[in-house]
Design a protein around this motif. Structure first.
Motif, PDB file in Angstrom:
ATOM      1  N   ASP A 273       0.806  -1.220   0.000  1.00 12.65           N
ATOM      2  CA  ASP A 273       0.000   0.000   0.000  1.00 12.65           C
ATOM      3  C   ASP A 273       0.843   1.276   0.000  1.00 12.65           C
ATOM      4  O   ASP A 273       0.318   2.384  -0.061  1.00 12.65           O
ATOM      5  CB  ASP A 273      -0.984   0.009   1.166  1.00 12.65           C
TER       6      ASP A 273
ATOM      7  N   GLU B   2       3.356   3.213  -4.195  1.00 11.20           N
ATOM      8  CA  GLU B   2       3.157   4.400  -5.028  1.00 11.20           C
ATOM      9  C   GLU B   2       4.227   5.468  -4.745  1.00 11.20           C
ATOM     10  O   GLU B   2       4.531   6.293  -5.604  1.00 11.20           O
ATOM     11  CB  GLU B   2       1.774   4.991  -4.809  1.00 11.20           C
ATOM     12  N   TRP B   3       4.814   5.435  -3.545  1.00 15.27           N
ATOM     13  CA  TRP B   3       5.810   6.433  -3.171  1.00 15.27           C
ATOM     14  C   TRP B   3       7.106   6.308  -3.960  1.00 15.27           C
ATOM     15  O   TRP B   3       7.855   7.277  -4.081  1.00 15.27           O
ATOM     16  CB  TRP B   3       6.055   6.417  -1.666  1.00 15.27           C
TER      17      TRP B   3
ATOM     18  N   ASP C 186       7.265   5.860  -7.241  1.00 19.36           N
ATOM     19  CA  ASP C 186       7.022   6.705  -8.413  1.00 19.36           C
ATOM     20  C   ASP C 186       6.871   8.169  -8.034  1.00 19.36           C
ATOM     21  O   ASP C 186       7.353   9.049  -8.750  1.00 19.36           O
ATOM     22  CB  ASP C 186       5.773   6.235  -9.165  1.00 19.36           C
ATOM     23  N   ILE C 187       6.213   8.437  -6.915  1.00 14.99           N
ATOM     24  CA  ILE C 187       6.025   9.824  -6.483  1.00 14.99           C
ATOM     25  C   ILE C 187       7.375  10.486  -6.225  1.00 14.99           C
ATOM     26  O   ILE C 187       7.621  11.610  -6.669  1.00 14.99           O
ATOM     27  CB  ILE C 187       5.124   9.893  -5.227  1.00 14.99           C
TER      28      ILE C 187
END
Length: 103
Positions: free
Chosen positions: A64, A67-68, A70-71
């Motif tokens: 979960d 995504e960080w 890519d961020i």
């Protein structure tokens, strides 16, 4: 395998981490910092200095939080390098206290 700044940094921006980075891989905006995955040499020196446990190895992130990765890559490429400690945000101390209480 670079390190990644996760959501725990949002609203803090203590920036103790940037003071030990040997390659200046941290980039920042008005709310947080990000790590440039290309510049990061995975030394890990920044990890113990983060008072809100916001920095992790990318391979250690739970699903979960992936995504960080890519961020951090996206944001770091367009933001200025942060090389020196900055004043933390007004909400930072409260976030540190809540983080310590939940550890």
């Amino acid at each position: 395998m670079p390190h990644v700044v996760t959501e725990n940094c949002t609203g803090c921006r203590f920036t103790d981490c940037v003071t030990v980075c040997p390659v200046a891989c941290f980039h920042g905006d008005e709310d947080r910092v990000y790590i440039d995955p290309i510049a990061c040499i995975d030394c890990g020196a920044c990890v113990p200095l983060c008072p809100v446990s916001a920095i992790s190895e990318d391979i250690s992130l739970p699903d979960d939080q992936l995504e960080w990765v890519d961020i951090n890559a996206d944001k770091a490429s367009s933001l200025p390098v942060v090389r020196e400690k900055q004043a933390p945000l007004p909400s930072a101390e409260e976030r540190r206290k809540s983080r310590v209480g939940n550890a």
